[in-house]
Design a protein around this motif. Structure first.
Motif, PDB file in Angstrom:
ATOM      1  N   ARG A 159      -5.685 106.815  -2.785  1.00 46.64           N
ATOM      2  CA  ARG A 159      -5.266 107.451  -1.518  1.00 46.64           C
ATOM      3  C   ARG A 159      -5.633 106.511  -0.362  1.00 46.64           C
ATOM      4  NH1 ARG A 159      -7.501 113.092  -0.737  1.00 46.64           N
ATOM      5  NH2 ARG A 159      -9.377 112.294  -1.774  1.00 46.64           N
ATOM      6  N   VAL A 160      -4.855 105.440  -0.276  1.00 47.34           N
ATOM      7  CA  VAL A 160      -5.132 104.380   0.699  1.00 47.34           C
ATOM      8  C   VAL A 160      -3.841 104.002   1.423  1.00 47.34           C
ATOM      9  CG1 VAL A 160      -5.876 101.982   1.002  1.00 47.34           C
ATOM     10  CG2 VAL A 160      -7.066 103.467  -0.634  1.00 47.34           C
ATOM     11  N   CYS A 161      -3.975 103.872   2.718  1.00 46.23           N
ATOM     12  CA  CYS A 161      -2.861 103.398   3.538  1.00 46.23           C
ATOM     13  C   CYS A 161      -3.351 102.179   4.325  1.00 46.23           C
ATOM     14  CB  CYS A 161      -2.389 104.485   4.515  1.00 46.23           C
ATOM     15  SG  CYS A 161      -1.131 103.942   5.697  1.00 46.23           S
ATOM     16  N   VAL A 162      -2.619 101.083   4.236  1.00 37.08           N
ATOM     17  CA  VAL A 162      -2.935  99.863   4.985  1.00 37.08           C
ATOM     18  C   VAL A 162      -1.845  99.664   6.034  1.00 37.08           C
ATOM     19  CG1 VAL A 162      -3.307  97.372   4.880  1.00 37.08           C
ATOM     20  CG2 VAL A 162      -4.051  98.835   2.981  1.00 37.08           C
ATOM     21  N   ALA A 163      -2.259  99.434   7.267  1.00 33.93           N
ATOM     22  CA  ALA A 163      -1.297  99.176   8.343  1.00 33.93           C
ATOM     23  C   ALA A 163      -1.673  97.887   9.047  1.00 33.93           C
ATOM     24  CB  ALA A 163      -1.271 100.329   9.342  1.00 33.93           C
ATOM     25  N   GLY A 164      -0.712  96.976   9.190  1.00 31.00           N
ATOM     26  CA  GLY A 164      -0.968  95.710   9.870  1.00 31.00           C
ATOM     27  C   GLY A 164       0.013  95.509  11.010  1.00 31.00           C
ATOM     28  N   THR A 165      -0.458  94.895  12.099  1.00 22.45           N
ATOM     29  CA  THR A 165       0.419  94.603  13.229  1.00 22.45           C
ATOM     30  C   THR A 165       0.483  93.096  13.442  1.00 22.45           C
ATOM     31  OG1 THR A 165      -1.289  94.629  14.963  1.00 22.45           O
ATOM     32  CG2 THR A 165      -0.334  96.751  14.325  1.00 22.45           C
ATOM     33  N   TYR A 166       1.618  92.644  13.936  1.00 20.16           N
ATOM     34  CA  TYR A 166       1.768  91.208  14.210  1.00 20.16           C
ATOM     35  C   TYR A 166       2.826  91.026  15.298  1.00 20.16           C
ATOM     36  CZ  TYR A 166       6.011  91.565  11.372  1.00 20.16           C
ATOM     37  OH  TYR A 166       7.230  91.935  10.892  1.00 20.16           O
ATOM     38  N   ARG A 167       2.715  89.903  15.999  1.00 16.61           N
ATOM     39  CA  ARG A 167       3.677  89.565  17.048  1.00 16.61           C
ATOM     40  C   ARG A 167       4.842  88.777  16.456  1.00 16.61           C
ATOM     41  NH1 ARG A 167       0.027  87.182  22.021  1.00 16.61           N
ATOM     42  NH2 ARG A 167      -1.212  89.064  22.441  1.00 16.61           N
ATOM     43  N   THR A 168       6.010  89.328  16.568  1.00 13.10           N
ATOM     44  CA  THR A 168       7.183  88.617  16.055  1.00 13.10           C
ATOM     45  C   THR A 168       7.480  87.377  16.886  1.00 13.10           C
ATOM     46  OG1 THR A 168       8.527  90.117  17.392  1.00 13.10           O
ATOM     47  CG2 THR A 168       8.275  90.667  15.075  1.00 13.10           C
ATOM     48  N   ASP A 169       7.160  87.416  18.183  1.00 10.76           N
ATOM     49  CA  ASP A 169       7.473  86.257  19.026  1.00 10.76           C
ATOM     50  C   ASP A 169       6.529  85.089  18.780  1.00 10.76           C
ATOM     51  OD1 ASP A 169       5.550  87.941  20.037  1.00 10.76           O
ATOM     52  OD2 ASP A 169       6.131  87.741  22.133  1.00 10.76           O
ATOM     53  N   ASP A 170       5.465  85.284  18.010  1.00 13.76           N
ATOM     54  CA  ASP A 170       4.560  84.191  17.656  1.00 13.76           C
ATOM     55  C   ASP A 170       4.857  83.617  16.268  1.00 13.76           C
ATOM     56  OD1 ASP A 170       3.227  84.187  19.997  1.00 13.76           O
ATOM     57  OD2 ASP A 170       1.325  84.935  19.234  1.00 13.76           O
ATOM     58  N   ILE A 171       5.703  84.295  15.506  1.00 12.01           N
ATOM     59  CA  ILE A 171       5.950  83.867  14.126  1.00 12.01           C
ATOM     60  C   ILE A 171       7.085  82.834  14.122  1.00 12.01           C
ATOM     61  CG2 ILE A 171       6.394  84.635  11.755  1.00 12.01           C
ATOM     62  CD1 ILE A 171       3.852  85.731  12.983  1.00 12.01           C
ATOM     63  N   HIS A 172       6.770  81.597  14.484  1.00 12.26           N
ATOM     64  CA  HIS A 172       7.772  80.540  14.474  1.00 12.26           C
ATOM     65  C   HIS A 172       8.005  80.097  13.027  1.00 12.26           C
ATOM     66  CE1 HIS A 172       4.453  77.678  13.958  1.00 12.26           C
ATOM     67  NE2 HIS A 172       3.832  78.324  14.955  1.00 12.26           N
ATOM     68  N   ARG A 173       8.935  79.202  12.835  1.00  8.36           N
ATOM     69  CA  ARG A 173       9.379  78.897  11.459  1.00  8.36           C
ATOM     70  C   ARG A 173       8.294  78.259  10.599  1.00  8.36           C
ATOM     71  NH1 ARG A 173      12.914  73.473  11.927  1.00  8.36           N
ATOM     72  NH2 ARG A 173      12.004  72.617  13.832  1.00  8.36           N
ATOM     73  N   ARG A 174       7.287  77.632  11.231  1.00 12.60           N
ATOM     74  CA  ARG A 174       6.215  77.011  10.436  1.00 12.60           C
ATOM     75  C   ARG A 174       4.940  77.858  10.420  1.00 12.60           C
ATOM     76  NH1 ARG A 174       8.252  72.512  13.436  1.00 12.60           N
ATOM     77  NH2 ARG A 174       9.450  71.090  12.133  1.00 12.60           N
ATOM     78  N   HIS A 175       5.003  79.043  10.942  1.00  8.85           N
ATOM     79  CA  HIS A 175       3.800  79.887  11.005  1.00  8.85           C
ATOM     80  C   HIS A 175       3.391  80.313   9.588  1.00  8.85           C
ATOM     81  CE1 HIS A 175       1.040  83.113  12.040  1.00  8.85           C
ATOM     82  NE2 HIS A 175       1.099  82.736  13.317  1.00  8.85           N
ATOM     83  N   PRO A 176       2.095  80.236   9.259  1.00 11.76           N
ATOM     84  CA  PRO A 176       1.661  80.566   7.882  1.00 11.76           C
ATOM     85  C   PRO A 176       1.897  82.023   7.484  1.00 11.76           C
ATOM     86  CG  PRO A 176      -0.230  80.212   9.339  1.00 11.76           C
ATOM     87  CD  PRO A 176       0.983  79.737  10.081  1.00 11.76           C
ATOM     88  N   LEU A 177       1.991  82.928   8.440  1.00  9.66           N
ATOM     89  CA  LEU A 177       2.223  84.332   8.085  1.00  9.66           C
ATOM     90  C   LEU A 177       3.683  84.594   7.708  1.00  9.66           C
ATOM     91  CD1 LEU A 177       0.883  87.182   7.933  1.00  9.66           C
ATOM     92  CD2 LEU A 177       1.634  87.521  10.307  1.00  9.66           C
ATOM     93  N   ARG A 178       4.572  83.692   8.095  1.00 14.17           N
ATOM     94  CA  ARG A 178       6.003  83.925   7.897  1.00 14.17           C
ATOM     95  C   ARG A 178       6.348  84.130   6.421  1.00 14.17           C
ATOM     96  NH1 ARG A 178      10.213  82.437  11.542  1.00 14.17           N
ATOM     97  NH2 ARG A 178      12.260  82.450  10.555  1.00 14.17           N
TER      98      ARG A 178
END
Length: 913
Positions: A159-178
């Motif tokens: 019974r676990v819910c994980v929620a994450g937020t991120y800025r789409t305007d910071d996710i450029h094509r070489r960003h590691p989170l992409r």
């Protein structure tokens, strides 16, 4: 960010569903993406609040812009801020204990990723249900990204819910989170929530929660914020302090520009000078970069989300980013770039902008005049007016201005005035015309617009000057037609027929179709006032048969064509002609002109009268509540018909925005008349009477609109239990029917006669006489198609029949009224009918029904249709929590425990008729 969640019900519902699944043992992950300031944190804050209400343990961790310097920072942050019980449970897991305060220096047995993740799984199992929020994933270190992937794949039946937020305007094509996001979004347990910009209405609602703001400032904030709540807050604060672009916001925006390469910054500066959008080839030319270097620079800018590709060009992601980059330019740099664009462009409007910004005043004047003419040809009167005014403002600062503009100053100012009127600003048009030499053409337009602002004496005087100054037959025909129009409601109205006859002869001889149509319409109004509706309709049909060459005149013809049908109760024909006129108004840019506005509210009234209330409400949604001009205020007033009758939450807010316009006769007649009904439905007859007297005060003796106001005023007096003032209201209402000499005050039409009948019935009710005969007459009078007023009249007829001892007939009328009220979702009328039915002890309704309010009946009907609380909230434009409260009250009042039982009980007791 402001505490109120606005415009995010759909996105919040997605998150709540993931949370609900977790509560039932099906773990899930929600990834919330959006630009900086778009409301990600505010949304997950609402999720956290709901999770706590449902008994979840909540962990909230924040990533920081520190690279990989502090691994597992958000996990450590979450554990340190957790409830004591969670921290104690974490301390029992040695690997997690090292992340808690005071444990950092403890000897490490090797903080391996595998052991840490295992310990975290154990903790989550110990303290479930758990909501784990990780904010700002765009700054997440490598270990935290691995943790997010691990949780998304390994947590399944917990019974676990994980929620994450991120800025789409910071996710450029070489960003590691992409790549991580791309991987996670393919998983069935991951829900993606994209937060786009709020709509203009939603951002308006948001701004008004911050404090008082005028219509002009509100419009500026909405247009500049681009749907971003944070930007809106910053702009609101700046305006409150008298600034333009706040330093803090400018710094935030420019920090994202300064990471670009020198070539990237150069291209972006050129794009900022171009404006919000720029074509690719134009931007390349102005930037001065070689093709390969330019393309690489643009690729860098786009990958960082500063520009978006649109067609063959680029647009700034936010208007404020463009403004910040532009403001940061050096003065000389700005002038040179504007000059470069001006040398390459051909559009007059763009040329005018760049010439002016580049201090080329002569070029700006010539381009502005041409841009005005182009906008006029394209049916954009507001833009044309703006361009003409720009040219006029430069006139005295430029040599040979007339040659540059292609016409004289007076000619240009006349064009500007006409465009102001066509865009709905008659007052501005009047000011400009009064400043010009009084030629026949100028005086005729001045008279026309003065008449439309109800300044009859000055309109007549201007029309007389137009006739006297006419130096050709076409000008004389126009002047005579307008002169006749200005006299229609004056003591000299007898002269109108002769003037229009003369105008028609001259116009036809001169081939002036616009003057001919104007004369036909003035004559039609005159004969209509005499009661000859058949002839009036034929004249209007002739006027509408072919184009006049004057779009505003053509709209006037269609409005009168539709209006006459409407006032005769011919709703289908009225709707057809109104639709045609509205299409014309929108196609030609005249939607805010006098008759562009009039046609829209007439179409709304046709829907309203015909009982097409969902369609009426949809039309009313376009009548903005936050108004800044008189045309907007008048249009907004009409929305109150449906909002008051359905008791929608928008009523109070709309009235507050309309109150500054209560010095206008039509605005006060509409909005205060409906404010009176709203007060009556809410049990405040004294306030209702105050509204009625204020609305009646500016009206002339014998005006047909008095009947409706008088009927509402008499209803209020009946509720107050006093006869004081009743005779005066009745007398004023009867003037239009009884006092007109030789019928010259006009034909009231079915609706006017119906309201007159209701005045009589209400007057007798004030004096304690419930007349069955009079209320039958009211029902019959409104039965030309006015669905709602027939139902309201049946309510009073049922009361009269019951008082007369005819219980069976009373219940029959009551049931008919309830059926209509239910179909219309007319909540106040439904509530009144239910209360009357309880008092009368009609079948299906008794005191045992629990006394549901009108809103509760409305909610109950939707519950019976099987709608969820969220769907009901969306249908009724109220908060989901409010729906939950209503449902709880309904279950209690009906003494049932489930929604299904409530629906069944409601059907048995006749509450869903």
């Amino acid at each position: 960010m402001n505490g109120l969640l606005v415009g995010r019900s759909v996105e919040l519902a997605k998150l709540v569903r993931v949370l609900g699944s977790a509560a039932e043992g099906m773990a899930g992950v929600a990834l919330v993406g959006g630009d900086a300031g778009i409301g990600k944190t505010r949304l997950v804050t609402e999720l956290v609040a709901q999770a706590r209400e449902q008994g979840f343990n909540v962990l909230v961790g924040q990533c920081a812009e520190l690279g990989d310097a502090l691994p597992y920072l958000p996990l450590a942050d979450a554990l340190r801020g957790a409830e004591p019980a969670v921290r104690e449970a974490a301390a029992a897991h040695p690997m997690l204990g090292q992340l808690l305060p005071g444990r950092e220096s403890a000897p490490s047995t090797g903080l391996t990723q595998q052991r840490l993740f295992g310990s975290l799984l154990g903790l989550l199992a110990d303290v479930q249900p758990v909501l784990f929020v990780i904010e700002d994933l765009h700054w997440a270190d490598r270990s935290t990204r691995d943790l997010l992937v691990f949780l998304s794949r390994m947590v399944q039946n917990e019974r676990v819910c994980v929620a994450g937020t991120y800025r789409t305007d910071d996710i450029h094509r070489r960003h590691p989170l992409r790549s991580v996001l791309a991987e996670l979004k393919r998983l069935p347990t991951v829900t993606n929530v994209d937060l786009g910009p709020l709509g203009s209405g939603e951002i308006s609602d948001y701004v008004t929660t911050m404090g008082e703001v005028g219509a002009h400032d509100l419009g500026l904030i909405v247009s500049r914020a681009d749907g971003n709540p944070f930007y809106a807050e910053e702009l609101f604060a700046a305006m409150a302090e008298g600034d333009s672009l706040p330093d803090g916001l400018a710094s935030l925006l420019m920090s994202r520009v300064e990471v670009l390469s020198e070539a990237g910054q150069r291209v972006l500066r050129a794009a900022a000078v171009a404006g919000r959008r720029v074509e690719d080839d134009l931007l390349r030319e102005v930037s001065g970069l070689p093709l390969a270097e330019f393309e690489e620079a643009v690729r860098e800018i786009v990958s960082r989300g500063l520009l978006k590709i649109k067609g063959n060009g680029y647009t700034f992601r936010h208007a404020l980013l463009q403004e910040a980059v532009y403001t940061d330019l050096l003065p000389g740099e700005r002038t040179r770039l504007h000059g470069a664009f001006a040398r390459l462009l051909t559009s007059p409007a763009e040329l005018a902008h760049h010439h002016l910004a580049g201090h080329d005043l002569a070029g700006a004047l010539a381009a502005s005049a041409e841009a005005g003419r182009e906008a006029e040809r394209l049916g954009a009167p507001a833009e044309a007016h703006s361009h003409y005014n720009q040219a006029l403002s430069l006139w005295e600062r430029v040599r040979d201005a007339a040659a540059l503009a292609g016409e004289s100053r007076s000619e240009l100012a006349f064009r500007s005035a006409v465009m102001a009127a066509d865009s709905g600003d008659n007052h501005r048009a009047i000011i400009q015309l009064r400043a010009l030499p009084p030629t026949s053409e100028v005086s005729e337009r001045l008279a026309y617009y003065l008449y439309e602002t109800d300044d009859q004496p000055n309109a007549i005087a201007a029309a007389e000057r137009a006739v006297e100054a006419a130096d050709d037959q076409a000008a004389l025909a126009r002047a005579l037609a307008t002169y006749a129009r200005t006299l229609l409601w004056s003591p000299r109205h007898h002269e109108a027929e002769g003037l229009t006859t003369r105008a028609l002869e001259i116009a036809r001889a001169a081939g002036a179709r616009d003057a001919e149509v104007g004369a036909l319409l003035s004559l039609a109004t005159y004969v209509e006032l005499l009661g000859d509706v058949t002839r009036a309709l034929k004249l209007v049909e002739t006027a509408s048969a072919e184009a006049s060459g004057d779009l505003a005149m053509d709209l006037r013809a269609r409005f009168n064509h539709a209006r006459i049908h409407y006032e005769q109760g011919l709703l289908d024909q009225a709707a057809e002609m109104a639709d045609e006129g509205i299409r014309m108004a929108f196609d030609t840019g005249l939607k805010w002109s006098t008759y562009g506005t009039d046609l829209r509210f007439l179409r709304f009234l046709i829907h309203y009268v015909a009982g097409e209330w969902d369609e009426a409400e949809a039309v009313a949604a376009g009548f903005g509540a936050r108004v800044g001009t008189l045309p907007e205020a008048i249009l907004s007033s009409f929305a109150l018909f449906i909002e008051v009758a359905r008791d929608l939450p928008a009523v109070e807010g709309r009235l507050s925005w309309l109150s500054p316009f209560w010095d206008n006769e039509l605005a006060v007649y509409m909005s205060r008349g409906l404010a009176a009904e709203h007060a009556l439905w809410h049990g405040d007859p004294a306030a209702a009477l105050e509204h009625v007297h204020a609305a009646i005060a500016p009206l002339a003796q014998g005006e047909s609109g008095l009947q409706r106001l008088a009927a509402i005023g008499l209803w209020a007096l009946a509720e107050l239990g006093t006869t004081e003032g009743a005779d005066e209201l009745r007398a004023r209402a009867r003037l239009a029917v009884d006092f007109a000499p030789a019928g010259e005050r006009g034909h009231l039409g079915p609706e006017g006669l119906a309201w007159a009948a209701r005045v009589e019935a209400e007057w007798h009710r004030v004096h304690g006489r419930l007349s069955v005969e009079l209320w039958r007459e009211v029902v019959s009078a409104f039965d030309f198609g006015f669905v709602y007023e027939v139902a309201r009249a049946r309510w009073r007829l049922a009361e009269a029949l019951l008082a007369a001892g005819d219980r069976e007939a009373a219940q029959a009328e009551w049931e008919l009224a309830r059926e209509v009220a239910g179909k219309l979702r007319a909540a106040p009328l439904e509530a009144a009918l239910l209360e009357f039915g309880r008092r009368a002890r009609f079948g299906g309704v008794s005191a045992g029904d629990g006394g549901l309010t009108g809103r509760e009946v409305e909610v109950l009907r939707l519950v019976a249709e099987g709608l969820t609380n969220r769907e009901i909230a969306e249908r009724l434009f109220i908060a989901q929590k409010t729906v939950s409260v209503h449902v709880s009250n309904i279950l209690g009042k009906l003494e049932v425990s489930t929604r299904t039982q409530a629906a069944a009980a409601a059907r048995r007791r006749g509450l869903l008729t």
